[in-house]
Design a protein around this motif. Structure first.
Motif, short mmCIF file in Angstrom:
data_model
loop_
_atom_site.label_atom_id
_atom_site.label_comp_id
_atom_site.label_asym_id
_atom_site.label_seq_id
_atom_site.Cartn_x
_atom_site.Cartn_y
_atom_site.Cartn_z
N GLY A 71 0.82 -1.19 0.00
CA GLY A 71 0.00 0.00 0.00
C GLY A 71 0.86 1.24 0.00
O GLY A 71 2.08 1.17 0.09
N GLY A 72 0.19 2.36 -0.09
CA GLY A 72 0.90 3.63 -0.10
C GLY A 72 0.05 4.76 0.43
O GLY A 72 -1.18 4.71 0.38
N ILE A 73 0.74 5.76 0.95
CA ILE A 73 0.11 7.00 1.39
C ILE A 73 1.02 8.13 0.92
O ILE A 73 2.22 8.13 1.21
CB ILE A 73 -0.04 7.05 2.92
N ALA A 74 0.43 9.05 0.18
CA ALA A 74 1.18 10.18 -0.40
C ALA A 74 2.35 9.63 -1.21
O ALA A 74 2.14 8.86 -2.13
CB ALA A 74 1.60 11.15 0.69
N ASN A 75 3.58 9.97 -0.85
CA ASN A 75 4.73 9.54 -1.64
C ASN A 75 5.49 8.36 -1.03
O ASN A 75 6.59 8.04 -1.45
CB ASN A 75 5.70 10.71 -1.84
N THR A 76 4.90 7.69 -0.03
CA THR A 76 5.55 6.55 0.62
C THR A 76 4.79 5.27 0.29
O THR A 76 3.57 5.21 0.48
CB THR A 76 5.61 6.76 2.15
N HIS A 77 5.52 4.29 -0.22
CA HIS A 77 4.90 3.02 -0.66
C HIS A 77 5.63 1.84 -0.05
O HIS A 77 6.86 1.86 0.07
CB HIS A 77 4.96 2.92 -2.19
N VAL A 78 4.87 0.81 0.31
CA VAL A 78 5.42 -0.40 0.91
C VAL A 78 4.99 -1.58 0.05
O VAL A 78 3.82 -1.71 -0.32
CB VAL A 78 4.91 -0.59 2.35
N THR A 79 5.96 -2.46 -0.25
CA THR A 79 5.70 -3.69 -1.00
C THR A 79 6.20 -4.87 -0.19
O THR A 79 7.35 -4.86 0.26
CB THR A 79 6.42 -3.66 -2.36
N ILE A 80 5.35 -5.87 0.01
CA ILE A 80 5.71 -7.08 0.71
C ILE A 80 5.49 -8.24 -0.26
O ILE A 80 4.38 -8.41 -0.77
CB ILE A 80 4.88 -7.29 1.99
N THR A 81 6.54 -9.00 -0.54
CA THR A 81 6.42 -10.12 -1.47
C THR A 81 6.71 -11.44 -0.77
O THR A 81 7.42 -11.47 0.24
CB THR A 81 7.37 -9.95 -2.67
N GLN A 82 6.14 -12.50 -1.33
CA GLN A 82 6.31 -13.86 -0.80
C GLN A 82 5.96 -13.91 0.69
O GLN A 82 6.66 -14.50 1.50
CB GLN A 82 7.73 -14.37 -1.04
N SER A 83 4.83 -13.31 1.03
CA SER A 83 4.39 -13.20 2.42
C SER A 83 3.47 -14.35 2.79
O SER A 83 2.75 -14.89 1.95
CB SER A 83 3.64 -11.87 2.58
#
Length: 149
Positions: free
Chosen positions: A123-135
């Motif tokens: 997910g993301g908010i404004a200009n910060t994004h988080v990616t979680i893979t192989q969770s």
């Protein structure tokens, strides 16, 4: 809910592009006490989460009764609409869902059937994004990436 978010986002962008100064009211569900379970629905339990910088948290929830995963991104401090996103992808089945736009409190829900499969989400908010893979793959180690643009 996705339709409401999309329509509000589109209306906000249209108003801004026309120079309008009237603010759009937030939907009733955008209360500051929003939880992943309220957004995703009954039967969903939080199984993972990741901070989105200092702006909020993206949550992965799971419903054991139907095998569905749900992702929602929730701001720490709701306020004026900002770009937000929530997404999920199941590599084994190529199932994907996403919700993004200009929101005041949260993005999502994004759903995908994930029972017995690894989950990519974020997910993301404004200009910060988080990616979680192989969770949530049992003993496999997930990968987390946070980007600020």
């Amino acid at each position: 809910m996705r339709f409401t978010h999309s329509m509000l986002g589109a209306a906000a962008l249209a108003a801004l592009s026309l120079g309008a100064t009237t603010a759009l009211a937030a939907p009733a569900s955008a209360a500051p006490n929003t939880t992943p379970q309220k957004v995703c629905g009954s039967g969903y339990k939080t199984v993972n989460s990741a901070p989105v910088g200092s702006l909020g948290t993206v949550y992965l929830t799971y419903n054991a009764a139907n095998g569905n995963n749900c992702v929602v991104t929730i701001r720490n401090s709701p306020g004026a609409a900002v770009y937000m996103a929530a997404w999920i992808f199941i590599d084994a089945t190529l199932e994907t869902d996403e919700d993004y736009g200009q929101f005041t409190s949260y993005a999502g829900p994004a759903y995908a059937v994930g029972k017995g499969h690894c989950v990519d989400w974020g997910g993301g908010i404004a200009n910060t994004h988080v990616t979680i893979t192989q969770s949530n793959c049992g003993s496999l180690k997930e990968h987390r990436t946070t980007t600020v643009r």
